[in-house]
Design an enzyme around this catalytic site. Structure first.
Site, PDB file in Angstrom:
ATOM      1  N   ASP A  37     118.634  43.278  49.175  1.00  0.00           N
ATOM      2  CA  ASP A  37     118.271  44.545  49.394  1.00  0.00           C
ATOM      3  C   ASP A  37     118.768  45.570  48.621  1.00  0.00           C
ATOM      4  O   ASP A  37     118.104  46.842  48.475  1.00  0.00           O
ATOM      5  CB  ASP A  37     118.603  44.609  51.123  1.00  0.00           C
ATOM      6  N   LYS A  86     119.599  39.408  60.081  1.00  0.00           N
ATOM      7  CA  LYS A  86     120.224  39.392  58.645  1.00  0.00           C
ATOM      8  C   LYS A  86     121.845  39.137  58.916  1.00  0.00           C
ATOM      9  O   LYS A  86     122.413  38.596  57.974  1.00  0.00           O
ATOM     10  CB  LYS A  86     120.120  40.697  58.179  1.00  0.00           C
TER      11      LYS A  86
END
Ligand code: NDP
Length: 287
Positions: free
Chosen positions: A106, A70
């Site tokens: 997220d 990420k």
């Protein structure tokens, strides 16, 4: 049946076998009649740059990123959204006519289902985050932006937690942020913590992360673990055994997936319906 026009999507991680994401996105494509497929790509960290070059050549339509890519993906993309820049992590890439744009779903994927499905009230709440990686960063910014009063971040590598605390102090209006070691959490009393979020990847291998003194927490505290699986994680089992309300990491998975799907297709799917798709796929595998 896939053909010349089928859009190719997937999730990139290492390891990746545990991922439920294909079990969500493929039924979602079917539901909306979209000619696309979603699979899982096991990409070693040393191969990430090559994988991005390959994705450009092959014309992948979009993909998700999970541990450990990420943060490493940021310099490899053409554009990063403001949200992803602030969090410092990308979990969703869209291929916009050859231009690779990174975003992060997220934070909202964590917060929206938490607020919809538990009694947790973020305003002025005291929160304990265990872990300080990419997912913890999204959770911390989401809680700070939602009006939390105090966030404590515990991490194995103390500097990472301290860096995140410094960013929260400078980039949000969170009144109080502190960092501590993982060991400092074990058995510690937290009589005013309303939310505990387990954000380390420890639970992925079935290990029990350090637990606070469960009995010291307010009886209406909510405990959540970002790690998810067919069964509640050892962390959630331990919290439940002490009578505390738990919120499964599967809801964040569904929340972030729903946002990513919207970025790719302009459609939203219902999280309860999507949790059924996962349950059906697991049942089929067991038959
Ligand atoms: P990162 O790799 O960015 O961070 C990993 C975190 O785990 C760091 O805090 C790291 O500490 C800690 N950690 C790793 N191994 C150990 C260990 N052996 N002992 C103690 N601490 C350890 O990963 P992410 O933040 O992206 O993901 C973390 C977890 O959250 C993963 O399990 C992932 O599957 C899950 N997740 C779930 C989502 C969902 O939708 N439910 C969404 C995103 C993530 P250190 O800094 O010291 O290395």
């Amino acid at each position: 049946m896939p053909d010349h026009d089928t859009g190719l999507y997937g999730v990139w991680g290492h390891p990746i076998k545990h991922s439920f994401s294909p079990l969500i996105h493929n039924p979602a494509f079917s539901k909306f009649g979209i000619n696309a497929i979603y699979t899982a790509f096991d990409i070693h960290p040393d191969e990430l740059e090559q994988a991005v070059r390959g994705a450009r050549s092959l014309g992948l339509a979009g993909w998700n990123l999970t541990v450990p890519h990420k943060q490493a993906i940021l310099p490899l993309l053409d554009e990063i959204s403001d949200t992803a820049n602030r969090i410092g992590a990308v979990n969703t890439v869209v291929n916009d006519n050859g231009r690779l744009v990174g975003d992060n779903t997220d934070a909202d994927g964590f917060l929206s289902p938490l607020l919809a499905r538990t009694q947790f009230q973020p305003t002025a709440a005291e929160c304990l985050l265990i872990g300080a990686g990419g997912a913890a960063r999204a959770v911390a910014f989401a809680l700070a932006d939602a009006g939390a009063g105090r966030i404590t971040i515990a991490n194995r590598t103390a500097e990472t937690a301290q860096d995140l605390v410094a960013e929260l102090r400078s980039e949000t209006s969170l009144p109080s942020a502190t960092a501590c070691t993982l060991e400092a959490v074990a058995g510690t009393r937290y009589p005013s913590v309303q939310l505990v979020v387990q954000c380390t990847s420890l639970g992925l291998s079935g290990h029990l992360p350090p637990c606070p003194d469960w009995e010291s927490l307010p009886r209406d505290a909510v405990i959540t673990d970002l790690v998810y699986g067919p069964q509640p994680t050892p962390f959630l089992q331990a919290a439940s055994a002490h009578g505390l309300a738990t919120h499964d990491g599967i809801w964040m998975l569904l929340g972030q997936a729903s946002q990513a799907f919207y970025i790719w297709t302009g459609h939203h799917f219902d999280l309860d319906e999507a949790s059924g798709w996962i349950a059906d796929a697991i049942k089929q595998r067991q038959q």
